[in-house]
Design a protein around this motif. Structure first.
Motif, PDB file in Angstrom:
ATOM      1  N   ILE A 322       0.789  -1.113  -0.090  1.00  0.00           N
ATOM      2  CA  ILE A 322       0.016   0.125   0.015  1.00  0.00           C
ATOM      3  C   ILE A 322       0.949   1.240   0.005  1.00  0.00           C
ATOM      4  N   ASP A 323       0.647   2.297  -0.843  1.00  0.00           N
ATOM      5  CA  ASP A 323       1.314   3.343  -1.073  1.00  0.00           C
ATOM      6  C   ASP A 323       0.827   4.304   0.088  1.00  0.00           C
ATOM      7  N   ILE A 324       1.623   5.454   0.569  1.00  0.00           N
ATOM      8  CA  ILE A 324       1.217   6.408   1.386  1.00  0.00           C
ATOM      9  C   ILE A 324      -0.148   7.097   1.298  1.00  0.00           C
ATOM     10  N   ASN A 325      -0.727   6.963   0.376  1.00  0.00           N
ATOM     11  CA  ASN A 325      -2.131   7.577   0.056  1.00  0.00           C
ATOM     12  C   ASN A 325      -3.072   6.508   0.282  1.00  0.00           C
ATOM     13  N   GLY A 326      -2.716   5.185   0.889  1.00  0.00           N
ATOM     14  CA  GLY A 326      -3.666   4.265   1.252  1.00  0.00           C
ATOM     15  C   GLY A 326      -4.064   3.440  -0.051  1.00  0.00           C
ATOM     16  N   LYS A 327      -3.392   3.652  -1.239  1.00  0.00           N
ATOM     17  CA  LYS A 327      -3.844   2.926  -2.279  1.00  0.00           C
ATOM     18  C   LYS A 327      -3.072   1.606  -2.616  1.00  0.00           C
ATOM     19  N   ILE A 328      -3.725   0.253  -2.820  1.00  0.00           N
ATOM     20  CA  ILE A 328      -3.197  -0.861  -2.854  1.00  0.00           C
ATOM     21  C   ILE A 328      -2.472  -0.788  -4.365  1.00  0.00           C
ATOM     22  N   VAL A 329      -1.226  -1.076  -4.441  1.00  0.00           N
ATOM     23  CA  VAL A 329      -0.402  -1.022  -5.653  1.00  0.00           C
ATOM     24  C   VAL A 329      -0.011  -2.338  -6.054  1.00  0.00           C
TER      25      VAL A 329
END
Length: 369
Positions: A322-329
């Motif tokens: 998960i990136d720092i924006n909360g998106k599962i990458v």
């Protein structure tokens, strides 16, 4: 016999005193809670009835914020969602109504548009289990299976039984099922090897005289829980499948109303009764199951070298990055192989590991230079 009865009464008094009604207003106006499943830190609830919009729902609430209700899926009414089963490898939830099974990809935006997948009648109330993308179900007294990745949903017979059969769960490549016999409705627990083409059933427990209908079955590592209803005599029991055969069921409590769906989170069991309420009781043994304990796995090298990360874990787990924006990458299942990051930008990420029930085992910060 008297000693056993007194012990049962003692257990009833000690556990029922701790039972708490929860999420009382979370599903008001949306239908009656019937089926439960825990995924990550959220409780998924299949609703039995339909609301004024004439739709049946699956909804979820975080355990730590039950007012934050989200609709996961909706479907034309067929009584409602009476069974939920989940496969962590594909992040797929199966919602079963009385006549139809819906395949729900939880990677899609909510509410998920479910795909109706059964091509013939299925006795949903007799249990459905999704394991490694293979769905096990019952028609008549026969256990069948098909792969949810097979668009034709080609059925294969797993086991033909002479008595009423209720599917339980899969543990160590063995499918556990309950058999209900005769007019007495006596119950017994059996298992078969799912890798055998013509499996022979093995008696796991004669159930010590328990009778009735098994409403739901839940597996937490080696602990198998069952909710049983019969007229006014209801029970929640459990088996430790690591024990030597035959296994005696352990009595937990007698609910005031028929127990329906059951699941767990941390040290608590959550169950629904015929009064359409959700309750919790504490079972400290849940904390002793090895898969629930945090493994404190080592993620290395960190920062990643050559866009590769490794996880020092003896077990395979589903993971999310998960990136720092909360998106599962990035997500998948690691099997001691490298996690490749070459398609990701440099920066800080958070790696989540999940157990087989979809609960978060641990979260670690990782860096890609």
């Amino acid at each position: 016999m008297k000693l056993k009865l007194l012990f049962g009464l003692f257990m009833f008094q000690s556990i029922v005193a701790q039972a708490q009604e929860i999420f009382t207003d979370s599903f008001a106006g949306q239908g009656a809670p019937f089926s439960l499943h825990t995924i990550n830190d959220e409780l998924y609830v299949g609703l039995f009835d339909v609301n004024a919009n004439n739709m049946a729902y699956i909804q979820k609430v975080p355990f730590n914020n039950p007012t934050n209700k989200i609709t996961v899926a909706e479907a034309p009414p067929a009584v409602g969602f009476i069974k939920l089963t989940y496969d962590e490898n594909s992040n797929t939830l199966i919602g079963g109504t009385a006549s139809t099974l819906y395949k729900l990809n939880l990677n899609d935006a909510f509410p998920v548009q479910g795909e109706a997948i059964n091509n013939a009648a299925i006795d949903t109330q007799m249990g459905v289990v999704l394991y490694n993308s293979v769905l096990y179900f019952v028609r008549g007294n026969t256990i069948l299976k098909y792969s949810i990745n097979d668009t034709n949903y080609t059925e294969t017979i797993v086991f033909e039984n002479n008595n009423s059969t209720i599917i339980g769960e899969v543990f160590n490549n063995e499918l556990y099922f309950f058999e209900r016999t005769g007019t007495t409705n006596n119950l017994a627990l059996y298992k078969i090897n799912i890798n055998d083409s013509s499996p022979d059933p093995i008696l796991v427990s004669n159930m010590d005289g328990y009778a009735g209908f098994v409403q739901d079955v839940y597996l937490k590592n080696s602990l198998l829980y069952a909710t049983i209803s019969l007229s006014a005599n209801h029970s929640i029991i459990k088996f430790d499948l690591d024990n030597a055969l035959p296994i005696s069921p352990e009595f937990l409590l007698t609910p005031d109303n028929a127990p329906l769906g059951i699941t767990s989170y941390e040290s608590n069991l959550y169950y629904i009764t015929g009064s359409q309420n959700i309750f919790l009781i504490e079972d400290p043994e849940l904390l002793n199951t090895k898969d629930f304990k945090r493994e404190n796995s080592i993620v290395y090298p960190n920062p990643a070298v050559n866009d590769r990360l490794y996880i020092s874990s003896e077990s395979s787990h589903r993971f999310q990055l998960i990136d720092i924006n909360g998106k599962i990458v990035l997500q998948g299942t690691h099997n001691r192989e490298a996690i490749t990051l070459h398609n990701l930008n440099s920066g800080v990420y958070f790696l989540k590991l999940f157990n087989r029930d979809g609960e978060v085992l641990e979260t670690q910060k990782v860096i890609k230079n």
